[in-house]
Design a protein around this motif. Structure first.
Motif, PDB file in Angstrom:
ATOM      1  N   TRP A 114     -54.166 -46.706  35.600  1.00 32.29           N
ATOM      2  CA  TRP A 114     -53.686 -45.863  36.688  1.00 32.29           C
ATOM      3  C   TRP A 114     -53.470 -46.556  38.029  1.00 32.29           C
ATOM      4  N   ARG A 115     -54.075 -47.548  38.075  1.00 29.32           N
ATOM      5  CA  ARG A 115     -53.787 -48.457  39.460  1.00 29.32           C
ATOM      6  C   ARG A 115     -52.340 -48.935  39.269  1.00 29.32           C
ATOM      7  N   PHE A 116     -51.825 -49.159  38.364  1.00 31.63           N
ATOM      8  CA  PHE A 116     -50.497 -49.570  38.217  1.00 31.63           C
ATOM      9  C   PHE A 116     -49.414 -48.432  38.132  1.00 31.63           C
ATOM     10  N   HIS A 117     -49.769 -47.502  37.537  1.00 29.37           N
ATOM     11  CA  HIS A 117     -48.918 -46.070  37.381  1.00 29.37           C
ATOM     12  C   HIS A 117     -48.736 -45.404  38.391  1.00 29.37           C
ATOM     13  N   VAL A 118     -49.775 -45.510  39.477  1.00 27.04           N
ATOM     14  CA  VAL A 118     -49.774 -44.825  40.525  1.00 27.04           C
ATOM     15  C   VAL A 118     -48.643 -45.313  41.490  1.00 27.04           C
ATOM     16  N   VAL A 119     -48.328 -46.376  41.534  1.00 26.93           N
ATOM     17  CA  VAL A 119     -47.132 -47.139  42.140  1.00 26.93           C
ATOM     18  C   VAL A 119     -45.917 -46.127  42.004  1.00 26.93           C
ATOM     19  N   HIS A 120     -45.583 -45.653  40.698  1.00 22.19           N
ATOM     20  CA  HIS A 120     -44.485 -44.940  40.459  1.00 22.19           C
ATOM     21  C   HIS A 120     -44.629 -43.551  41.354  1.00 22.19           C
ATOM     22  N   HIS A 121     -45.855 -42.971  41.365  1.00 20.57           N
ATOM     23  CA  HIS A 121     -46.077 -41.489  41.728  1.00 20.57           C
ATOM     24  C   HIS A 121     -46.068 -41.437  43.082  1.00 20.57           C
ATOM     25  N   THR A 122     -46.201 -42.602  43.810  1.00 25.32           N
ATOM     26  CA  THR A 122     -46.453 -42.597  45.453  1.00 25.32           C
ATOM     27  C   THR A 122     -45.124 -42.383  46.071  1.00 25.32           C
ATOM     28  N   ASP A 123     -43.995 -42.194  45.318  1.00 21.80           N
ATOM     29  CA  ASP A 123     -42.535 -41.966  45.893  1.00 21.80           C
ATOM     30  C   ASP A 123     -42.824 -40.527  46.534  1.00 21.80           C
ATOM     31  N   LEU A 124     -42.054 -40.441  47.709  1.00 25.38           N
ATOM     32  CA  LEU A 124     -42.369 -39.229  48.219  1.00 25.38           C
ATOM     33  C   LEU A 124     -41.232 -38.325  48.082  1.00 25.38           C
ATOM     34  N   ASP A 125     -40.136 -38.830  47.207  1.00 26.24           N
ATOM     35  CA  ASP A 125     -39.037 -37.893  46.663  1.00 26.24           C
ATOM     36  C   ASP A 125     -39.040 -38.552  45.508  1.00 26.24           C
ATOM     37  N   LEU A 126     -38.458 -37.261  44.608  1.00 24.09           N
ATOM     38  CA  LEU A 126     -38.108 -37.611  43.072  1.00 24.09           C
ATOM     39  C   LEU A 126     -36.542 -37.765  42.887  1.00 24.09           C
ATOM     40  N   ASP A 127     -35.932 -38.701  42.472  1.00 21.19           N
ATOM     41  CA  ASP A 127     -34.498 -38.697  42.161  1.00 21.19           C
ATOM     42  C   ASP A 127     -34.392 -39.773  41.139  1.00 21.19           C
ATOM     43  N   THR A 128     -32.968 -40.249  40.863  1.00 25.86           N
ATOM     44  CA  THR A 128     -32.615 -41.234  39.750  1.00 25.86           C
ATOM     45  C   THR A 128     -33.312 -42.581  40.217  1.00 25.86           C
ATOM     46  N   ASN A 129     -33.223 -42.682  41.483  1.00 23.00           N
ATOM     47  CA  ASN A 129     -33.732 -43.911  42.053  1.00 23.00           C
ATOM     48  C   ASN A 129     -35.182 -44.116  41.654  1.00 23.00           C
ATOM     49  N   THR A 130     -36.020 -42.969  41.434  1.00 19.86           N
ATOM     50  CA  THR A 130     -37.591 -43.173  41.412  1.00 19.86           C
ATOM     51  C   THR A 130     -37.874 -43.645  39.746  1.00 19.86           C
ATOM     52  N   ALA A 131     -36.616 -43.618  39.089  1.00 18.30           N
ATOM     53  CA  ALA A 131     -36.729 -44.179  37.584  1.00 18.30           C
ATOM     54  C   ALA A 131     -37.061 -45.693  37.606  1.00 18.30           C
ATOM     55  N   LEU A 132     -36.550 -46.018  38.792  1.00 20.26           N
ATOM     56  CA  LEU A 132     -36.747 -47.977  39.184  1.00 20.26           C
ATOM     57  C   LEU A 132     -38.105 -48.097  39.392  1.00 20.26           C
ATOM     58  N   ARG A 133     -38.713 -47.444  39.961  1.00 24.73           N
ATOM     59  CA  ARG A 133     -40.035 -47.573  40.711  1.00 24.73           C
ATOM     60  C   ARG A 133     -41.376 -47.611  39.715  1.00 24.73           C
ATOM     61  N   PHE A 134     -41.302 -48.673  38.884  1.00 27.79           N
ATOM     62  CA  PHE A 134     -42.360 -48.954  37.920  1.00 27.79           C
ATOM     63  C   PHE A 134     -42.867 -50.368  38.419  1.00 27.79           C
ATOM     64  N   HIS A 135     -44.144 -50.581  38.457  1.00 30.91           N
ATOM     65  CA  HIS A 135     -44.717 -51.825  38.601  1.00 30.91           C
ATOM     66  C   HIS A 135     -44.844 -52.628  37.178  1.00 30.91           C
ATOM     67  N   PHE A 136     -44.489 -54.008  37.583  1.00 31.84           N
ATOM     68  CA  PHE A 136     -44.697 -54.928  36.473  1.00 31.84           C
ATOM     69  C   PHE A 136     -45.742 -54.904  35.751  1.00 31.84           C
ATOM     70  N   GLY A 137     -47.027 -54.702  36.362  1.00 33.52           N
ATOM     71  CA  GLY A 137     -48.181 -54.619  35.624  1.00 33.52           C
ATOM     72  C   GLY A 137     -48.390 -53.517  34.506  1.00 33.52           C
ATOM     73  N   GLU A 138     -47.728 -52.345  34.694  1.00 32.52           N
ATOM     74  CA  GLU A 138     -47.709 -51.476  33.785  1.00 32.52           C
ATOM     75  C   GLU A 138     -46.379 -51.753  32.604  1.00 32.52           C
ATOM     76  N   MET A 139     -45.585 -52.739  32.906  1.00 36.60           N
ATOM     77  CA  MET A 139     -44.803 -53.026  31.639  1.00 36.60           C
ATOM     78  C   MET A 139     -45.617 -54.036  31.072  1.00 36.60           C
ATOM     79  N   ILE A 140     -46.461 -54.947  31.486  1.00 35.89           N
ATOM     80  CA  ILE A 140     -47.279 -55.855  30.666  1.00 35.89           C
ATOM     81  C   ILE A 140     -48.060 -55.195  29.917  1.00 35.89           C
TER      82      ILE A 140
END
Length: 262
Positions: A114-140
């Motif tokens: 969750w430490r890494f995934h929460v970065v994605h959820h902190t966006d205050l709006d939700l749109d196509t641009n949010t689909a880019l907002r993933f931390h590299f640690g989550e990818m690892i």
């Protein structure tokens, strides 16, 4: 890894860019939820956060998944249950997508993830641009878990790359702020994840956040009773309760957030 260059770089990547542009334009014309933050600022921040994650996707994740498929010639569902190519592709997609459902659930329930995934959820709006907002640690982390399901599925390299294309396109679609006719979306989310469905998952209300984990096929949530579609979109507040200060959410802060006290 010429196959990745041939399939992903030359075919999938341009298609994903085209889908992103189409969704970006569509959600400007028909908004599902009213934006709360300046778009340009969010694009800059989310794009910076996305750079290392997408670098890992292309140069670590995809090569690792393709290399794992070489072991699928001796075991995996595709090997144990010889099927016609069409049925094999369906079976592979279902196994890989179910793995992503479970991976998403773990990202919410395991504190370290969750430490890494929460970065994605902190966006205050939700749109196509949010689909880019993933931390590299989550990818690892996803290399190990999603790699397990590549082995279980017995997928070929082409099937893995085909799934990744659909996975990325679906992620863009269900994060979009595009307003579809309610009747159309009702029918769509019987099979796939839609913007209204995923918007509930990004709510600050924990009961709503802990629902709608599916990525492509929505029936995983129905199967595990994590499906929710009731809240009206104009009643949903996007984000995480503890991170409501937009000034704090800089790219630098988001990239270092998992390594600080939450």
């Amino acid at each position: 890894m010429g196959l990745i260059n041939k399939i992903f770089d030359k075919k999938a990547a341009p298609l994903l860019i085209a889908i992103y542009v189409l969704l970006f334009v569509a959600e400007r014309r028909r908004k599902l939820r009213k934006p709360t933050e300046p778009l340009t600022k969010r694009i800059v921040i989310n794009s910076i956060v996305a750079v290392p994650a997408f670098g890992l996707l292309r140069f670590v994740f995809l090569p690792a998944m393709v290399k794992l498929t070489l072991k699928n010639k001796t075991y995996g569902v595709g090997y144990l249950l010889p099927l016609p190519s069409f049925l094999r592709l369906i079976c592979t997609f279902l196994i890989l997508d179910y793995g992503n459902y479970l991976w998403h659930v773990l990202n919410h329930r395991v504190p370290l993830l969750w430490r890494f995934h929460v970065v994605h959820h902190t966006d205050l709006d939700l749109d196509t641009n949010t689909a880019l907002r993933f931390h590299f640690g989550e990818m690892i982390g996803s290399v190990f878990f999603r790699g397990l399901f590549v082995l279980l599925s017995g997928a070929t390299a082409k099937e893995v790359l085909a799934y990744e294309l659909v996975f990325e396109a679906a992620t863009q679609f269900h994060h979009s702020n595009m307003k579809l006719p309610a009747v159309t979306e009702t029918y769509l989310n019987k099979l796939i994840v839609t913007p209204r469905m995923h918007g509930i998952h990004h709510s600050i209300n924990k009961d709503e956040t802990d629902s709608n984990y599916s990525v492509i096929f929505s029936f995983w949530d129905r199967m595990h009773q994590t499906f929710k579609i009731n809240p009206y979109q104009n009643h949903i507040i996007i984000g995480v309760p503890e991170y409501r200060d937009a000034k704090q959410m800089t790219a630098r802060y988001l990239l270092t957030m998992p390594f600080k006290k939450l």
